[in-house]
Design an enzyme around this catalytic site. Structure first.
Site, mmCIF file in Angstrom:
data_model
loop_
_atom_site.group_PDB
_atom_site.id
_atom_site.type_symbol
_atom_site.label_atom_id
_atom_site.label_comp_id
_atom_site.label_asym_id
_atom_site.label_seq_id
_atom_site.Cartn_x
_atom_site.Cartn_y
_atom_site.Cartn_z
ATOM 1 N N HIS A 255 0.856 -1.196 0.000
ATOM 2 C CA HIS A 255 0.000 0.000 0.000
ATOM 3 C C HIS A 255 0.883 1.233 0.000
ATOM 4 O O HIS A 255 1.941 1.233 0.616
ATOM 5 C CB HIS A 255 -0.898 0.004 1.241
ATOM 6 C CG HIS A 255 -2.052 0.955 1.136
ATOM 7 N ND1 HIS A 255 -1.931 2.293 1.443
ATOM 8 C CD2 HIS A 255 -3.338 0.771 0.750
ATOM 9 C CE1 HIS A 255 -3.103 2.888 1.253
ATOM 10 N NE2 HIS A 255 -3.983 1.990 0.829
ATOM 11 N N GLU A 313 -7.767 -4.916 -0.145
ATOM 12 C CA GLU A 313 -8.364 -5.668 -1.263
ATOM 13 C C GLU A 313 -8.430 -7.164 -0.990
ATOM 14 O O GLU A 313 -9.324 -7.852 -1.474
ATOM 15 C CB GLU A 313 -7.549 -5.442 -2.547
ATOM 16 C CG GLU A 313 -7.389 -3.994 -2.960
ATOM 17 C CD GLU A 313 -8.651 -3.392 -3.525
ATOM 18 O OE1 GLU A 313 -9.649 -4.111 -3.666
ATOM 19 O OE2 GLU A 313 -8.639 -2.188 -3.816
HETATM 20 N N1 ACO Z 1 4.020 -7.835 -4.671
HETATM 21 C C1 ACO Z 1 5.346 -7.872 -4.924
HETATM 22 N N2 ACO Z 1 6.166 -6.809 -4.865
HETATM 23 C C2 ACO Z 1 5.597 -5.656 -4.523
HETATM 24 C C3 ACO Z 1 4.229 -5.537 -4.220
HETATM 25 C C4 ACO Z 1 3.427 -6.684 -4.314
HETATM 26 N N3 ACO Z 1 2.127 -6.659 -4.051
HETATM 27 N N4 ACO Z 1 3.939 -4.251 -3.928
HETATM 28 C C5 ACO Z 1 5.099 -3.564 -4.025
HETATM 29 N N5 ACO Z 1 6.094 -4.421 -4.390
HETATM 30 C C6 ACO Z 1 7.505 -4.086 -4.549
HETATM 31 C C7 ACO Z 1 7.763 -3.343 -5.860
HETATM 32 O O1 ACO Z 1 8.011 -4.228 -6.915
HETATM 33 C C8 ACO Z 1 8.952 -2.498 -5.501
HETATM 34 O O2 ACO Z 1 10.076 -3.322 -5.523
HETATM 35 P P1 ACO Z 1 11.471 -2.750 -6.083
HETATM 36 O O3 ACO Z 1 11.777 -1.536 -5.270
HETATM 37 O O4 ACO Z 1 12.417 -3.879 -5.878
HETATM 38 O O5 ACO Z 1 11.231 -2.405 -7.513
HETATM 39 C C9 ACO Z 1 8.693 -2.151 -4.032
HETATM 40 O O6 ACO Z 1 7.876 -3.204 -3.515
HETATM 41 C C10 ACO Z 1 7.966 -0.819 -3.838
HETATM 42 O O7 ACO Z 1 6.884 -0.751 -4.750
HETATM 43 P P2 ACO Z 1 6.104 0.580 -5.166
HETATM 44 O O8 ACO Z 1 5.367 0.324 -6.432
HETATM 45 O O9 ACO Z 1 7.011 1.746 -5.084
HETATM 46 O O10 ACO Z 1 5.105 0.722 -3.999
HETATM 47 P P3 ACO Z 1 3.855 1.661 -4.009
HETATM 48 O O11 ACO Z 1 3.713 2.147 -2.639
HETATM 49 O O12 ACO Z 1 3.902 2.665 -5.071
HETATM 50 O O13 ACO Z 1 2.738 0.632 -4.443
HETATM 51 C C11 ACO Z 1 0.794 -0.613 -4.627
HETATM 52 C C12 ACO Z 1 1.582 0.403 -3.787
HETATM 53 C C13 ACO Z 1 0.502 -0.035 -6.012
HETATM 54 C C14 ACO Z 1 -0.518 -0.913 -3.912
HETATM 55 C C15 ACO Z 1 1.625 -1.909 -4.748
HETATM 56 O O14 ACO Z 1 1.950 -2.406 -3.476
HETATM 57 C C16 ACO Z 1 0.940 -2.995 -5.582
HETATM 58 O O15 ACO Z 1 1.018 -2.956 -6.798
HETATM 59 N N6 ACO Z 1 0.235 -3.981 -4.923
HETATM 60 C C17 ACO Z 1 -0.457 -5.020 -5.632
HETATM 61 C C18 ACO Z 1 -1.765 -4.535 -6.183
HETATM 62 C C19 ACO Z 1 -2.820 -4.302 -5.120
HETATM 63 O O16 ACO Z 1 -2.962 -5.071 -4.181
HETATM 64 N N7 ACO Z 1 -3.565 -3.206 -5.287
HETATM 65 C C20 ACO Z 1 -4.605 -2.791 -4.343
HETATM 66 C C21 ACO Z 1 -4.052 -1.743 -3.437
HETATM 67 S S1 ACO Z 1 -5.175 -1.353 -2.119
HETATM 68 C C22 ACO Z 1 -5.940 0.068 -2.581
HETATM 69 O O17 ACO Z 1 -5.483 0.749 -3.413
HETATM 70 C C23 ACO Z 1 -7.256 0.442 -1.969
#
Ligand code: ACO
Length: 370
Positions: A255, A313
């Protein structure tokens, strides 16, 4: 901050643009306050009508006020003819549920009385979602009833069956949990529209458009698909490792704001637990819990220090599945609840009375001549 040296606050991250009494999100502590109440204190214990009153009036209503609001909402549940026509045509044309909802709300008459307008929007959204869904399934809409609660009435209009009290309670807990969540994109959209002096119907239509985006309204569907695909807990580790080795993201984890477990995930997991204990598929709930544990463990191994935890989610998907709601309706049902937050924010914005009008840094050419 002008000219070449302007700093652009892309995504407005960390930019404070308003004061609100509606909710506070603390991502480090994993706390969500809704009108002063921790989400786990209130979501499972009040009706959706009580929660609506809390957001709109800043007070949990007494019994008489709560039943008055319940009656007021029930009284305006029926859709106007123009809305029925648009919803039916949208279903016939294969319009997706969120688009149909945006079209339906766009047909509602604009009222001078803002409180009445808010009640009409809240009351009619479930009716529009259910009518559109039934028409798309080739079923006749179910007659609107005024004797059921907001949550029970939605399940009735969708299925033509009165829901069990466990299902009604499960849906109410979900709706109460997601009713408001800080300055998210759809809420901001509603406030921007309101700040121009426009009307509540326009604010909600705009907010629905913002919520539809996959980066916001989310797609709890994929989180559920993942649990189904895993099928048996023994397969979870290998399945999750394969995904992570391919560089894929695990749906339902991570998140932008929460760096510990999303407090809404806790509330929804407890609600799902209760529901599945009663009349649900216990095996799927236990499998999901096992998958969650393994996923969090592996995310720490693959992304150490990123603090990737379960988000809202994951258990939304499970709970809504337990309520027999189709995946296609997950985001519309989110809107069914969040519209109350949007309206409460619109009232706050209206009271503040200041047009939201930020600036852009001009990065184009200068001095061009024809
Ligand atoms: N699975 C695996 N790796 C992940 C995940 C995940 N669910 N989420 C983040 N990471 C990793 C990224 O690949 C990144 O790794 P890196 O630095 O080695 O490249 C690191 O963690 C940071 O990721 P960001 O994208 O910068 O994190 P951000 O805070 O922008 O992303 C997000 C948040 C978009 C929710 C992300 O965690 C994600 O894509 N999750 C999966 C989709 C999901 O569950 N969406 C619903 C969100 S809940 C809501 O919005 C109400």
């Amino acid at each position: 901050m002008t000219g070449e040296h302007a700093e652009v606050a892309a995504g407005l991250e960390g930019v404070v643009v308003a004061a609100t009494r509606l909710s506070r999100v603390d991502g480090e502590a994993g706390e969500l306050l809704i009108a002063g109440y921790p989400v786990d204190e209130i979501a499972g214990r009040v009706t959706f009508e009580q929660m609506t009153h809390l957001l709109l009036e800043d007070r949990v209503p007494n019994e008489q006020e709560a039943s008055q609001l319940r009656e007021q909402l029930a009284a305006v549940r029926e859709l106007p003819e123009i809305t029925k026509t648009v919803v039916d045509q949208a279903a016939a044309d294969g319009v997706a549920p969120m688009d149909a909802l945006r079209m339906a709300v766009g047909t509602l008459p604009v009222r001078d009385d803002a409180q009445q307008q808010a009640r009409e929007i809240i009351a009619k959204i479930p009716t529009a979602i259910a009518r559109h869904w039934r028409r798309q399934q080739g079923q006749e809409p179910v007659e609107v009833r005024t004797d059921l609660s907001h949550a029970a009435s939605f399940l009735w209009m969708l299925t033509g069956e009165e829901p069990s009290s466990a299902k009604e309670r499960g849906l109410e807990t979900y709706l109460n949990t997601v009713i408001d969540h800080g300055f998210n994109a759809s809420t901001f959209t509603a406030r921007v529209i309101t700040s121009t002096g426009s009307d509540l119907v326009s604010a909600i239509v705009g907010a629905i458009g913002a919520l539809k985006g996959p980066l916001h309204g989310g797609a709890p569907g994929p989180a559920l698909d993942m649990v189904f695909e895993i099928g048996q807990i023994e397969r979870a580790e290998a399945f999750l490792r394969e995904k992570l080795d391919r560089g894929e993201r695990l749906m339902g984890f991570g998140h932008r704001v929460y760096k510990v477990r999303d407090p809404r995930a806790e509330v929804l997991s407890q609600a799902a637990h209760k529901l599945f204990e009663g009349d649900g598929d216990r095996a799927i709930f236990e499998l999901a819990q096992g998958v969650e544990k393994k996923a969090v463990e592996l995310l720490e191994e693959y992304k150490p220090g990123r603090r990737l935890q379960t988000n809202v989610e994951f258990y939304t998907a499970l709970l809504l599945h337990g309520l027999d709601l189709p995946v296609a309706l997950f985001t519309p049902v989110f809107a069914l609840s969040r519209c109350v937050g949007w309206l409460a924010h619109s009232f706050e914005q209206h009271a503040e009375g200041r047009l939201i009008r930020p600036k852009a840094h001009y990065a184009g050419a200068v001095g061009r001549k024809l």
